[in-house]
Design a protein around this motif. Structure first.
Motif, PDB file in Angstrom:
ATOM      1  N   ARG A  57       0.831   5.323   1.498  1.00  8.65           N
ATOM      2  CA  ARG A  57       0.175   6.176   2.479  1.00  8.65           C
ATOM      3  C   ARG A  57       0.713   7.587   2.344  1.00  8.65           C
ATOM      4  NH1 ARG A  57       0.669   1.349   5.562  1.00  8.65           N
ATOM      5  NH2 ARG A  57       2.761   1.965   6.215  1.00  8.65           N
ATOM      6  N   ARG A  86      -9.342   7.085   1.257  1.00 11.06           N
ATOM      7  CA  ARG A  86      -7.964   6.562   1.207  1.00 11.06           C
ATOM      8  C   ARG A  86      -7.776   5.601   0.023  1.00 11.06           C
ATOM      9  NH1 ARG A  86      -5.052   7.411   6.071  1.00 11.06           N
ATOM     10  NH2 ARG A  86      -6.339   8.452   7.652  1.00 11.06           N
ATOM     11  N   GLU A 140      -4.261   4.091  -0.997  1.00 17.32           N
ATOM     12  CA  GLU A 140      -3.605   2.967  -0.330  1.00 17.32           C
ATOM     13  C   GLU A 140      -3.792   1.662  -1.084  1.00 17.32           C
ATOM     14  OE1 GLU A 140      -4.716   2.772   3.744  1.00 17.32           O
ATOM     15  OE2 GLU A 140      -4.032   4.814   4.218  1.00 17.32           O
ATOM     16  N   PRO A 147       0.828  -1.206   0.000  1.00 18.77           N
ATOM     17  CA  PRO A 147       0.000   0.000   0.000  1.00 18.77           C
ATOM     18  C   PRO A 147       0.863   1.257   0.000  1.00 18.77           C
ATOM     19  CG  PRO A 147       0.230  -0.800   2.226  1.00 18.77           C
ATOM     20  CD  PRO A 147       1.021  -1.737   1.343  1.00 18.77           C
TER      21      PRO A 147
END
Length: 623
Positions: free
Chosen positions: A199, A239, A242, A197
């Motif tokens: 971030r 998000r 991600e 992922p």
């Protein structure tokens, strides 16, 4: 029925004895000469030995010259050297000498990491750096598989930690793209396995990223509306970055292009930190996007266009043109210039593609006239419509909602700018064609009529613009207030701009008005195109008549400069400053022509004095 053909007899039985004897004698004659000695090989002569089978016997040439007869030469294998095999041998030798200390702690689900000696010599251990001093930290589960022909994605390895890079903010191209590879595993996972992922907190605190995104929609978005705000913000809150690397790259490119455009007083960081964060975001985006071109999407085009803006503001000219070239070619690959390719797409995708294409179209024309480059996107090849004049909140994935009556859409500024650039494209195409084959006689007369028609069209291009895009007041040249261009006016203007960029508490009402910002871009671009058309019109008149009145030419140039100054004085300086370097280049292009009139101070003193005054005013406006 014909009889079957009899089988051939064995060749040995069908060959006469005399033929066998002759073939054996030929074979004995074709016996290959053994290796020559080193001296004969160097002299390129036949090595003569009495007994060729005796390797210890000296040849006649060496005996005559009285030198030792040696056979130390080793023939080399033909073809390029096997660097891949050499690297494997070096890695095996290094692994045999020194084993990694943490070999036993490897993850059971990942491929064992290669020894440290396999890595590029440019990778060295350095202490951990604080926030913004290190590049992107990938949170990846295992090592990237190697390739016999290294690709850009191979440089983004999970064992290349952020504290392993000697120069985390190297110049473009990014880092070192030629890391040595380790042996390939038996099973190669898909590329997406190594790109998740991501971030935002690995780059900067999420609150800081959100602040920069808000500044993008306040200041940058009116001029570059290539992102659908509602869906973008929804994905950001969810998000999406991600689990979608390409969206992470889009966020990073948006942040990088915003940091180099907005006034630095808006950001709670020092200028060196802002520039380092912008470079870090751009490199994080570049690491992902270079390895994910297939299949191409509209998001690739948006990312490359934002990268082009970033390099333009940073002064990376060659890299800017490379980024623009990538964006233009991906757009053409997606057939974004053809209206037929938009069938079956949802409304959001359609509008993002249209807006992005017309932004590229305008940038193509700007670079062509300001830098003398060829045109990439020609108007006659484009059938795509202009974007619908709707704000983003009225464009949904399933339908277009009606724009409220009396509310002007922000994208209308892009549409009017695109119409002006389309006129610029028409005149540029004619200039390029006539430069190869200058028109003569009646063809030159017809061309002059076309250019005069274009001149009339550019003068009336904004006559039907909506009320928010119209200039409130333009002073005629005879009615200019005496303080315009004076020392007091210049000092006040400079103080206002300095306060706008440096004082966090300064008024930003004008800068936050998107229509005032677009007015500056619209009307300055109009004067730029007007100047180009008038310049080529004068060249055609000279080719037809042999000469032209220099006084009239000087007055036309000064009329353009005067109108341009009136525009700059009629728009708040904060709105002009928000346009950034692109507006400065356009104004500079027009103002530079005043130098010709200044040089004629002896022959036309009055005209030279006016040109000198205009030039000084332009200079102080730039500073």
């Amino acid at each position: 029925m014909p009889a079957a053909r009899p089988k051939k007899e064995n060749s040995s039985s069908g060959t006469p004895p005399s033929d066998e004897a002759s073939s054996e004698s030929i074979k004995s004659k074709r016996k290959r000469q053994s290796q020559s000695c080193d001296a004969c090989r160097a002299r390129k002569v036949r090595c003569a030995r009495e007994n060729p089978d005796d390797a210890k016997q000296s040849c006649k040439h060496c005996i005559t010259l009285g030198i030792p007869c040696t056979y130390d030469y080793q023939p080399k294998k033909r073809g390029p050297p096997n660097l891949y095999l050499r690297r494997l041998q070096e890695a095996a030798a290094a692994a045999h000498v020194e084993r990694p200390a943490d070999e036993s702690s490897a993850s059971p689900v990942s491929v064992p990491s290669p020894p440290s000696a396999v890595l590029s010599p440019s990778v060295a251990k350095t202490p951990v750096t604080p926030f913004l001093d290190a590049p992107l930290k990938p949170c990846l589960p295992g090592p990237i598989p190697p390739s016999r022909y290294p690709i850009a994605a191979d440089s983004f390895h999970p064992h290349f930690k952020s504290d392993d890079l000697a120069d985390p903010l190297s110049t473009y191209p990014l880092f070192n793209w030629s890391f040595k590879q380790h042996p390939a595993p038996n099973v190669i996972p898909p590329l997406s396995f190594y790109y998740r992922p991501y971030r935002l907190d690995d780059i900067a605190p999420r609150d800081t990223i959100s602040l920069i995104i808000a500044l993008f929609f306040d200041f940058v978005y009116p001029l570059t509306p290539c992102i659908h705000k509602p869906s973008f913000m929804a994905d950001l809150h969810a998000r999406r970055e991600e689990h979608d690397p390409l969206f992470f790259a889009l966020v990073m490119s948006t942040v990088a292009s915003t940091l180099v455009q907005v006034p630095r007083s808006y950001l709670p960081m020092e200028r060196p930190v802002v520039r380092k964060l912008a470079q870090t975001c751009h490199e994080a985006s570049r690491h992902i996007s270079v390895a994910s071109y297939d299949p191409p999407t509209s998001m690739h085009v948006v990312i490359r266009y934002l990268d082009c803006v970033y390099h333009f503001c940073e002064g990376h000219d060659a890299t800017q043109h490379a980024a623009f070239g990538e964006a233009a070619h991906i757009a053409v690959t997606l057939r974004m210039h053809e209206e037929a390719s938009y069938e079956g797409l949802d409304p959001i995708e359609c509008e993002v593609r249209r807006r992005t294409f017309w932004l590229l179209f305008g940038a193509d024309k700007s670079m062509s006239i300001l830098l003398g480059r060829p045109i990439c996107l020609r108007d006659e090849d484009c059938t795509v419509h202009f974007p619908k004049e709707l704000d983003d909140e009225y464009i949904t994935p399933s339908a277009y909602l009606p724009q409220p009556h009396g509310k002007t859409a922000t994208v209308s500024g892009l549409n009017y700018t695109s119409r002006i650039f389309a006129l610029l494209g028409e005149i540029l195409v004619r200039i390029r064609v006539d430069k190869r084959s200058p028109p003569q006689g009646q063809f030159a007369t017809a061309r002059l009529e076309e250019v005069q028609s274009l001149h009339q069209r550019i003068l009336t291009a904004l006559i039907h613009a909506p009320e928010p895009l119209r200039l409130k007041s333009i002073h005629p040249q005879s009615r200019l207030p005496p303080e315009f261009g004076g020392a007091g006016f210049r000092q006040a203007t400079f103080a206002e701009v300095k306060d706008f960029f440096d004082n966090p508490n300064a008024s930003r009402a004008n800068a936050l008005n998107p229509f005032l910002v677009m007015q500056a871009n619209l009307y300055v671009t109009q004067q730029l195109v007007r100047f180009v058309i008038e310049q080529y019109r004068d060249e055609l008149i000279i080719s037809l008549q042999g000469s032209i009145e220099e006084v009239q030419v000087a007055e036309d140039r000064q009329a353009v400069a005067s109108d341009l100054l009136n525009i700059l004085h009629s728009i708040p300086i904060q709105s002009i400053a928000t346009n950034g370097p692109s507006l400065v280049h356009k104004v500079r292009f027009v103002a530079s022509t005043l130098l010709d009139a200044v040089r004629k101070a002896e022959t036309a003193p009055a005209s030279a004095a006016r040109a000198h005054a205009y030039l000084c005013t332009f200079t102080h406006t730039h500073t």
